[in-house]
Write an enzyme that holds these catalytic residues in place. Structure first.
Site: not given
Lengths: 214, 226
Positions: A19, A25, A161
């Site tokens: 990324q 993410c 995340h």
């Protein structure tokens, strides 16, 4: 659930992506799930575009973050996902250049999954990789092995995340989830993170979801 | 709708006897190795606590008063600058305290404006015992290896020095995380080792996720027993 499962051995998982310096993410987690769902329904593993979501999903905030549930809705609104080759990743917000003619994959719906890890394992083994979100405590310095931080330090209330559950099993009797990350292959175990399974470690069970392809 | 509030989130509170114990413990760690008369003392303290299982995690903000010091090789601050603002994280498990994080920096505006001075971190492992004599050399060597492995370039010597100091703090932090991990994971040098925690969060993580799941989705049908 079977005692172990790994979708990587069954051709349902694309290579680890990166990324870059962008909080996208959420897009990688969702495309990973859709790649798996499409493979299981259509028999074709396609690497799908995260940049399409970064640029065109107006419900989310591109490199500033986003939510998988919004991304599924955006994919349905847009009409589907282009491939990585057609709409390649640049790691920063650009003007949306989505074209419906290039759509290779669609989804029909999205579902929220159980918070019970045993049920998640059963679902994964039968239905495919799962989009999840976790508390990333310690991941800045993670190199290998099965991570099991103290619950107090890795609270399920501080999820930050999004990643992809691709399998589970045991290593020397330690149960783990195999997690595909999006920080490149030069992080973790060839880009993968292994997290303790069965203890709700780092909130692994709190935000599991999947697209539905009919 | 109001933003969702986690059940263990608490407002910062002024000092209470409960907060004072971990604050004193943090100060003891901070002062470790100093002779009487050279030790810093605790000023104002505020904090909050999160509880789970048999443990409590204290997040504290405290001012720390440094005694006058004239030896520039020893002083943490120049003579005129005596007060530090510190943040501590102290874990209390069954009455046993562990200092997980400690960051201290100058508190007054004059000092904050001075770009040559930065907040510095200290960690229990650095303070527990006298550092091995070759600690710095080992770290420099590790940092050089890191630069080569991950192909890092910095704009100036100053930035390289700054990144090395972050790297050193991160290595100690990785050791702490390692010590507290109950699985088989190994922590250490990664490609993110020259980033501060703040930089890492900003560039690579997703703050929106803690706001909640977002759009409501229907619940998946459970998998039937085969």
């Amino acid at each position: 659930a079977p005692p172990e499962w790994d979708w990587r051995n069954k051709g349902a998982v694309t290579k680890v992506k990166n990324q870059g310096m962008c909080g996208s993410c959420w897009a990688f987690s969702v495309t990973g799930n859709v790649e798996g769902q499409w493979f299981l329904k259509q028999g074709d593993l396609l690497s799908l575009s995260e940049q399409e979501l970064v640029d065109c999903d107006t419900l989310d905030k591109a490199c500033m973050g986003g939510l998988p549930s919004n991304a599924y809705a955006a994919i349905r609104t847009l009409g589907g996902l282009e491939t990585e080759d057609d709409y390649s990743y640049h790691g920063h917000l650009q003007t949306c250049s989505f074209t419906a003619e290039k759509v290779k994959v669609y989804i029909n719906d999205s579902v929220e999954l159980s918070k019970d890890e045993q049920k998640l394992a059963a679902w994964l083994a039968k239905k495919g990789p799962i989009s999840i979100a976790i508390n990333a405590f310690g991941m800045q310095f993670y190199r290998r092995g099965i991570s099991r931080p103290l619950r107090l330090l890795c609270s399920p209330w501080f999820i930050d995340h999004a990643v992809l559950l691709v399998g589970y099993g045991n290593r020397s009797d330690v149960p783990f989830w195999a997690i595909k990350n999006s920080w490149g292959t030069d992080w973790g175990e060839e880009g993968y993170y292994y997290l303790h399974r069965g203890s709700r470690a780092c909130g692994v069970n709190v935000m599991a979801s999947s697209a539905v392809v009919d | 709708a109001p933003p969702r509030r986690s059940p263990d989130a608490q407002a910062w509170e002024p000092v209470t006897p409960e907060l004072l114990r971990p604050a004193r413990f943090a100060l003891e760690t901070y002062n470790r190795g100093r002779v009487a008369g050279a030790r810093a003392v605790l000023g104002a303290v505020s904090g909050r606590v999160r509880r789970a299982g048999g443990g409590s995690l204290y997040s504290l903000k405290a001012t720390v008063e440094e005694p006058p010091c004239s030896d520039p090789m020893v002083c943490r601050l120049p003579v005129s600058k005596k007060t530090l603002l510190c943040t501590f994280e102290v874990l209390d498990e069954l009455g046993k305290h562990r200092l997980l994080r400690g960051d201290c920096g100058p508190v007054d505006a004059k000092i904050t404006d001075d770009k040559n001075e930065i907040s510095s971190s200290f960690f229990p492992l650095l303070n527990k015992d006298p550092l091995p004599q070759n600690f710095s050399m080992e770290m420099v060597s590790l940092f050089k290896h890191f630069i080569t492995t991950y192909n890092r370039t910095y704009d100036s010597e100053e930035e390289a020095q700054w990144r090395m100091s972050i790297f050193m703090n991160n290595m100690v932090r990785a050791q702490e995380i390692q010590a507290l991990d109950r699985g088989t994971a190994q922590y250490g040098v990664t490609k993110f080792s020259d980033l501060t925690e703040e930089e890492f969060r900003t560039f690579y993580l997703n703050p929106l996720l803690k706001e909640g799941p977002g759009k409501t989705m229907r619940l998946a049908k459970p998998i039937d027993d085969p």
